[in-house]
Scaffold this motif. Sequence first.
Motif, mmCIF file in Angstrom:
data_model
loop_
_atom_site.group_PDB
_atom_site.id
_atom_site.type_symbol
_atom_site.label_atom_id
_atom_site.label_comp_id
_atom_site.label_asym_id
_atom_site.label_seq_id
_atom_site.Cartn_x
_atom_site.Cartn_y
_atom_site.Cartn_z
ATOM 1 N N ASP A 35 0.965 -1.172 0.077
ATOM 2 C CA ASP A 35 0.184 0.063 -0.096
ATOM 3 C C ASP A 35 0.908 1.249 -0.017
ATOM 4 O O ASP A 35 0.753 2.295 -0.778
ATOM 5 C CB ASP A 35 -1.107 -0.024 1.191
ATOM 6 C CG ASP A 35 -1.906 1.082 1.171
ATOM 7 O OD1 ASP A 35 -2.445 1.028 0.056
ATOM 8 O OD2 ASP A 35 -2.113 1.611 2.083
ATOM 9 N N ARG A 36 1.965 1.282 0.659
ATOM 10 C CA ARG A 36 2.795 2.524 0.826
ATOM 11 C C ARG A 36 3.488 2.716 -0.492
ATOM 12 O O ARG A 36 3.752 3.722 -0.758
ATOM 13 C CB ARG A 36 3.799 2.483 2.034
ATOM 14 C CG ARG A 36 3.277 2.596 3.481
ATOM 15 C CD ARG A 36 4.499 2.690 4.479
ATOM 16 N NE ARG A 36 4.809 1.251 4.367
ATOM 17 C CZ ARG A 36 5.723 0.757 5.570
ATOM 18 N NH1 ARG A 36 6.097 1.517 6.497
ATOM 19 N NH2 ARG A 36 6.165 -0.356 5.321
ATOM 20 N N LEU A 37 3.854 1.404 -1.185
ATOM 21 C CA LEU A 37 4.437 1.684 -2.264
ATOM 22 C C LEU A 37 3.802 2.216 -3.367
ATOM 23 O O LEU A 37 4.020 3.072 -4.381
ATOM 24 C CB LEU A 37 5.300 0.151 -2.772
ATOM 25 C CG LEU A 37 6.301 -0.155 -2.158
ATOM 26 C CD1 LEU A 37 6.713 -1.720 -2.446
ATOM 27 C CD2 LEU A 37 7.600 0.644 -2.120
ATOM 28 N N VAL A 38 2.547 1.863 -3.475
ATOM 29 C CA VAL A 38 1.428 2.260 -4.536
ATOM 30 C C VAL A 38 1.204 3.495 -4.251
ATOM 31 O O VAL A 38 1.214 4.542 -5.218
ATOM 32 C CB VAL A 38 0.134 1.655 -4.347
ATOM 33 C CG1 VAL A 38 -0.902 2.072 -5.070
ATOM 34 C CG2 VAL A 38 0.273 0.047 -4.838
ATOM 35 N N LEU A 39 1.093 4.137 -3.126
ATOM 36 C CA LEU A 39 0.813 5.400 -2.544
ATOM 37 C C LEU A 39 2.125 6.292 -3.235
ATOM 38 O O LEU A 39 1.814 7.337 -3.636
ATOM 39 C CB LEU A 39 0.435 5.690 -1.139
ATOM 40 C CG LEU A 39 -0.917 5.200 -0.550
ATOM 41 C CD1 LEU A 39 -1.016 5.453 0.597
ATOM 42 C CD2 LEU A 39 -1.803 6.028 -1.315
ATOM 43 N N GLN A 40 3.222 5.874 -2.924
ATOM 44 C CA GLN A 40 4.373 6.645 -3.193
ATOM 45 C C GLN A 40 4.433 6.941 -4.833
ATOM 46 O O GLN A 40 4.686 8.211 -5.288
ATOM 47 C CB GLN A 40 5.698 6.142 -2.605
ATOM 48 C CG GLN A 40 6.872 6.208 -3.314
ATOM 49 C CD GLN A 40 7.604 7.217 -2.476
ATOM 50 O OE1 GLN A 40 7.429 7.569 -1.325
ATOM 51 N NE2 GLN A 40 8.688 8.005 -3.199
ATOM 52 N N LEU A 41 4.344 5.685 -5.418
ATOM 53 C CA LEU A 41 4.142 5.795 -6.805
ATOM 54 C C LEU A 41 2.957 6.928 -7.346
ATOM 55 O O LEU A 41 3.228 7.547 -8.513
ATOM 56 C CB LEU A 41 4.067 4.556 -7.534
ATOM 57 C CG LEU A 41 5.184 3.598 -7.425
ATOM 58 C CD1 LEU A 41 4.925 2.302 -7.854
ATOM 59 C CD2 LEU A 41 6.605 4.226 -8.221
ATOM 60 N N ASN A 42 1.916 6.709 -6.819
ATOM 61 C CA ASN A 42 0.741 7.545 -7.227
ATOM 62 C C ASN A 42 0.858 8.880 -6.718
ATOM 63 O O ASN A 42 0.495 9.769 -7.653
ATOM 64 C CB ASN A 42 -0.446 7.038 -6.413
ATOM 65 C CG ASN A 42 -1.885 7.717 -6.754
ATOM 66 O OD1 ASN A 42 -2.286 8.246 -5.846
ATOM 67 N ND2 ASN A 42 -2.193 8.039 -7.773
ATOM 68 N N ARG A 43 1.314 9.209 -5.647
ATOM 69 C CA ARG A 43 1.482 10.620 -5.405
ATOM 70 C C ARG A 43 2.760 11.396 -6.077
ATOM 71 O O ARG A 43 2.596 12.520 -6.409
ATOM 72 C CB ARG A 43 1.538 10.970 -3.885
ATOM 73 C CG ARG A 43 0.439 10.487 -2.958
ATOM 74 C CD ARG A 43 0.327 10.619 -1.414
ATOM 75 N NE ARG A 43 -0.806 10.261 -0.955
ATOM 76 C CZ ARG A 43 -0.774 9.942 0.259
ATOM 77 N NH1 ARG A 43 0.106 9.748 1.044
ATOM 78 N NH2 ARG A 43 -2.131 9.453 0.732
#
Length: 191
Positions: A35-43
């Motif tokens: 979840d943190r990796l996805v958020l990092q890539l998204n933001r």
Amino acid sequence: MAGLTTRDIEGYNEQLQSDAQFLCSDQRMDAELVDRLVLQLNRIYPQILNDKEACKFRRLSVPTKVRLPELLKYLRAKGEEACHEFYRALHIHAEEVYASLPTRIRQREMADSKLANNVGILQKRYALNDKGPMFFLSCFSLVVGIAVLYYYGEGETLRSTGAFLHCSAAKLSKDAKDVFISYAEVGKQIL
């Protein structure tokens, strides 16, 4: 090829393909980390992972063992930059996982072997002799002693040093003995 790293030989896309099995099987890649990796890539990089795609990969109803392989496959399809940013996010959020990736281990091994090769070359290149510093100091002292005798020696000094030079030449090599004896003989002739 001596200066090449694994990253030079294979791109991030190929590295991600090599690391995918490890990432999918590692217990540390839990739902929270994904979840943190996805958020990092998204933001940070919405061009890599937009909001709709981020929601798809953050869906908690789908198990992490399914979401993670899909995310890795998606990133590989997006290209080199997307894979690079995934590695960067993994390094930021899970450095211990990043350090234990198979491609990172290979890079360290290559760097270690390259360092060992360079150390061996440097030792060979700069080892002028194997006698050590004491040999250098003794040779230097010998030369300084001869120079002092030559420049500051007067008639009386040269007469008294002749016997000393003959005795001290006894334990030296043939060439050094010849130099000392010839010096003593020349000193006697001058006087």
